[in-house]
Design an enzyme around this catalytic site. Structure first.
Site, PDB file in Angstrom:
ATOM      1  CD  GLU A 161      -2.869  -0.740  -0.221  1.00 49.85           C
ATOM      2  OE1 GLU A 161      -3.202   0.410  -0.582  1.00 49.85           O
ATOM      3  OE2 GLU A 161      -3.085  -1.749  -0.920  1.00 49.85           O
ATOM      4  CB  SER A 247      17.747  -7.737 -10.056  1.00 44.03           C
ATOM      5  OG  SER A 247      17.795  -6.679  -9.158  1.00 44.03           O
ATOM      6  CG  HIS A 376       6.471 -10.241 -10.893  1.00 39.89           C
ATOM      7  ND1 HIS A 376       7.301 -11.285 -10.518  1.00 39.89           N
ATOM      8  CD2 HIS A 376       7.301  -9.220 -11.225  1.00 39.89           C
ATOM      9  CE1 HIS A 376       8.566 -10.892 -10.628  1.00 39.89           C
ATOM     10  NE2 HIS A 376       8.593  -9.651 -11.053  1.00 39.89           N
ATOM     11  CB  SER A 377       6.729  -6.565  -8.567  1.00 34.98           C
ATOM     12  OG  SER A 377       6.596  -5.923  -9.832  1.00 34.98           O
TER      13      SER A 377
END
Lengths: 484, 402
Positions: A161, A247, A376-377
């Site tokens: 959020e 990453s 996913h993100s």
């Protein structure tokens, strides 16, 4: 090696006697060195799918300087398993050992008749399934497991959020995989090295990384131990034996084998646990990491979170094998499939895997089936490629946190009151953590150039001076609340 | 072909004149009393203390080695002779004796002893876990080395040929160079990645690559190139002891160079260039195999009356701009001789760095001799034309000094 094919019975019998003798000779010479930790591998019956752990402890008198592999002996011994000792005449000698031959042409089917079953301890209602060999969990550990799963879930919701509100630049959640995160963390010891992919903050939380520290990393302020050099959720903490999240997918797998190699050299009573998703197993590094681990006989656990989705790619488009667990055998690695929404199953499997990995010095593959409830993100909207109903179903009916809650409540270890208190306390802590992290200063310019090398070389000193000079000349273009 | 033989004979002919005694303390000067028996000391800043007939002595010893600031190599011990690959092995072995966390991994390095015999005998001595034979997966054993380094070991990863390390580019760039930085300094990566590269004898395009070109941009790594048994051993030891990831470039054609090196322990500096031949007229910057082509050309140049200063830059990242700068300030003319391609090579970066820093000192534009932007052909004559030859170097110097 000679490729002689044995046809006639008499020759076969004669030759087999020789082979048998060779086999026996080998067996006795190997037995005399039975201190080695390879003894267990050939006592394992063929086709034992359950991987019952052998509590055999390895040769602890390991000399750091000179360690030789005894595995080539084990290979020769294993030939005797495959040859009929009664004088069967159907065997060929090839590099890699003896192999029986057949005149029936049979292709190995691309898939087994049945999929590999997954191990679970609690049913969907959180009741213990009868006749189970699982790792017993003490009340304190169970409570910590549950409360950490709740904390993880709440951290994910609140930080997600916060990203939506523009307070964090990026975030990704572990919703649906809390049991894998915390269950695996609880199964490992503090000395075990964790090399994560990026959806595993669980072990870090379990080991004591505070909510404030999580927030500091996500906000990129000067309190971040990673010195704000990485994007959010790329946690690192050497203190907690948690290696840096990087990453590119699957790069941690060969590195994990290297770390396991280091532990093997030291003869340490610890293993490496490395995580990968279903999509990550398509990377070349997965293949080589698994292969290396097997050849090296490294004490490592590969934990694959098969959550069904790699961003928008469903597993049907990722691979055609029966998930990841079947690949273990292709590399000679013992594997198991577990219900990733069942925290007790995950804990049991990984605790057992750990014991095997360390005592037998071998890699283990654990595939945990789950579902990625979140997107996913924050850069993804998964309703674009999957149905909202599907997501809702997994979020409610198959929720791992609720399932575990039912079990601990049934044991009388948790109550509604505990739930409300815990949730409100965590919420307060999380909101406070973000607020404090936001107010904390960002790192100074010096942090741009330090740690590239161990000491600052002259070219970087020059470049730092140039940046400072630019800031001095154009102070209006530089944010006033960031220290120079 | 002639160049390497020439250089080798030059080295072995140095018995009459102990080339080690021609030392150049780059930053600290040794007192005169320590220089027993030496006849020449030239400082890189141009100050010279020399005896007569300097030029003649220098031709005979075209490839003089310099003692670095650590040990004074004027000791009376005679030293021992060995080939370059043996020097690498000696350095490696000494470090493995000294520090039990040093380990080696690569294809065929263990039982086979390495494709170029650099690790011969080490597996027998240290065990095949510490000198590890890996399956064929460069990205993975480099990644493994990085993981081991983060966990406290000091691995040396051998690429059978530098060209194969392109497969490891992901691990080298994204992780090796970065993880110390992105982990906020928590994890260090004291790894050494080494292997032979450069143009060999008709090895074909894939085996003749100059990886230093591609790697030079990666932040967080250091790159060095060895060229003599002396600096090979010294750089190997320095690279192993460094806390940063270091890529050590060897050259396929230099492994059998013979030289006499000191018996006592020494370590070269990773960031320093080597003064091969001091001079006054022109600064020739080179490294690795091209050093020998340059020295071959130097012989011709001296006969023609020129006095070239030859510097083996050795440190490819970062450049030793101190030594290079001092030379430029003295000679005002620069020629760079490299094996890299024209576009984006070490020479290109070096040209930019010198122009940026020493523009005022240059009397002429920098000339950079490099290979063409073509894959290295297999045919012997074609291959020869892609590599800078001594004749071109002589012409370039003549052009510069007009």
């Amino acid at each position: 090696m000679a490729n002689w094919v044995i046809r006639s019975r008499t020759i076969a019998h004669h030759l087999n006697k020789k082979m048998g003798l060779f086999g026996i000779l080998n067996l006795s010479s190997w037995n005399s060195t039975s201190n080695s930790f390879h003894s267990s591998s050939s006592t394992m019956p063929l086709g034992d799918k359950h991987g019952r752990p052998h509590a055999i402890f390895g040769d602890s008198a390991t000399h750091f300087a000179v360690r030789r592999f005894k595995s080539t002996e084990a290979e020769r011994v294993s030939d005797t398993k495959f040859i009929n000792q009664d004088g069967g005449d159907q065997a060929l000698d090839f590099p890699g050992g003896k192999v029986e031959f057949t005149s029936e042409m049979n292709f190995i089917s691309e898939s087994a008749d049945k999929r590999v079953p997954c191990y679970r301890v609690l049913d969907d209602n959180g009741e213990l399934i009868v006749s189970n060999n699982f790792v017993q969990v003490r009340k304190e550990v169970a409570i910590k497991m549950y409360s950490d799963m709740v904390t993880l879930q709440m951290m994910d919701n609140i930080f997600y959020e916060a990203q939506r509100q523009g307070r964090i630049s990026f975030y990704l959640t572990t919703l649906g995989e809390e049991a894998i995160n915390i269950g695996s963390a609880a199964a490992l010891s503090a000395d075990d090295l964790v090399l994560p992919q990026y959806r595993e903050p669980g072990p870090l939380m379990w080991r004591g990384f505070t909510l404030q520290e999580f927030a500091n990393q996500c906000l990129g302020n000067k309190e971040d131990k990673g010195k704000a050099r990485q994007m959010p959720i790329h946690y690192v903490s050497k203190k907690h034996n948690y290696f840096a999240v990087s990453s590119p997918i699957a790069t941690q797998l060969p590195q994990a084998v290297g770390a396991a190699y280091s532990l093997k050299m030291e003869g340490k009573n610890a293993c490496v646990a490395t995580y990968i998703g279903d999509g990550g197993t398509s990377e070349g590094d997965f293949h080589a990491g698994m292969n290396f681990a097997a050849v090296l006989e490294a004490p490592i656990i590969f934990i694959c979170r098969n959550n069904g989705w790699a961003i928008s790619t469903p597993i049907e488009e990722q691979f055609r094998s029966d998930g990841i667990v079947v690949r273990g055998r292709a590399y000679g690695i013992r594997s198991i499939r577990v219900d990733g929404s069942d925290a007790l199953a995950v804990l049991s499997a990984i605790r057992t895997a750990r014991e095997m990995a360390i005592s037998e010095q071998r890699p283990i593959l654990v595939e945990a089936l789950a579902y990625r409830v979140g997107h996913h993100s924050t850069s993804d909207d998964s309703t674009k490629y999957r149905s909202v109903n599907e997501i809702e179903y997994w979020k409610t009916a198959r929720n791992p946190v609720n399932r575990f809650r039912k079990w601990i409540e049934r044991n009388g270890w948790w109550s509604d009151k505990d739930e409300t208190e815990h949730r409100s306390s965590v919420k307060k802590q999380l909101l406070q953590a973000i607020q404090i992290a936001e107010k904390t200063e960002k790192p100074s310019i010096e942090g741009l150039f330090s740690d590239v090398y161990d000491h600052l070389p002259s070219n970087l000193q020059e470049q730092e001076e140039q940046v400072r000079e630019t800031i001095r000349r154009h102070p209006k273009d530089y944010p006033s609340d960031v220290p120079v | 072909m002639a160049t390497i033989v020439g250089a080798a004979t030059a080295l072995s002919a140095s018995k009459s004149f102990d080339s080690r005694k021609l030392h150049l303390p780059s930053r600290r000067s040794l007192s005169v009393s320590e220089r027993k028996g030496s006849f020449l000391v030239v400082r890189s800043d141009g100050s010279v203390v020399h005896k007569a007939h300097r030029a003649q002595k220098l031709i005979a010893n075209a490839v003089a080695t310099k003692a670095d600031s650590s040990a004074a190599s004027t000791a009376s011990k005679p030293g021992h002779e060995l080939l370059l690959f043996e020097a690498l092995r000696e350095g490696l072995e000494e470090e493995m004796d000294r520090d039990p966390t040093v380990c080696v991994m690569g294809e065929d390095v263990g039982h086979y002893g390495g494709s170029y015999k650099v690790t011969k005998g080490l597996a027998t001595k240290y065990g095949d876990l510490r000198v590890l034979d890996t399956p064929i997966a460069e990205n993975s054993f480099t990644g493994m080395g990085i993981g081991a380094a983060m966990t406290g070991l000091r691995p040396i990863v051998e690429g059978m040929n530098m060209g194969f390390l392109l497969l490891a580019f992901n691990q080298i760039s994204n992780n090796c160079g970065m993880l110390h930085y992105t982990s906020g300094g928590q994890f260090k990566i004291p790894i050494v990645i080494r292997g032979p590269g450069g143009v060999g004898r008709q090895l074909g395009a894939e085996h003749s690559q100059r990886l230093e070109s591609y790697f030079q941009s990666i932040p967080g790594i250091q790159m060095v190139a060895c060229s003599t048994p002396y600096n090979a051993k010294g750089l190997m030891k320095a690279a192993i002891r460094s806390e940063n990831p270091v890529i050590l470039f060897e050259h396929v054609l230099l492994y059998n160079l013979k030289e006499r090196i000191p018996d006592e322990e020494y370590v070269c500096s990773l960031e320093e260039a080597e003064m091969v031949r001091p001079g006054e007229h022109v600064t020739i910057l080179t490294y690795s195999r091209m050093r020998y082509h340059v020295m071959q050309a130097a012989k011709t140049l001296v006969n023609k009356g020129y006095d070239p200063e030859v510097i083996d830059i050795r440190s490819l990242k970062p450049f030793d701009l101190h030594t290079i700068g001092n030379s430029v300030k003295k000679t005002h003319r620069v020629l760079i001789v490299e094996e890299c391609m024209r576009t984006g090579g070490i020479g290109a970066s070096l040209t930019a760095a010198i122009t940026e820093n020493f523009n005022d000192y240059l009397d002429a534009p920098i000339i950079c001799l490099s290979s063409q932007d073509v894959p290295t052909p297999y045919a012997g004559t074609l291959e020869e034309w892609t590599v800078v030859q001594p004749a071109q170097i002589v012409t370039a110097v003549e052009q510069l000094c007009q």
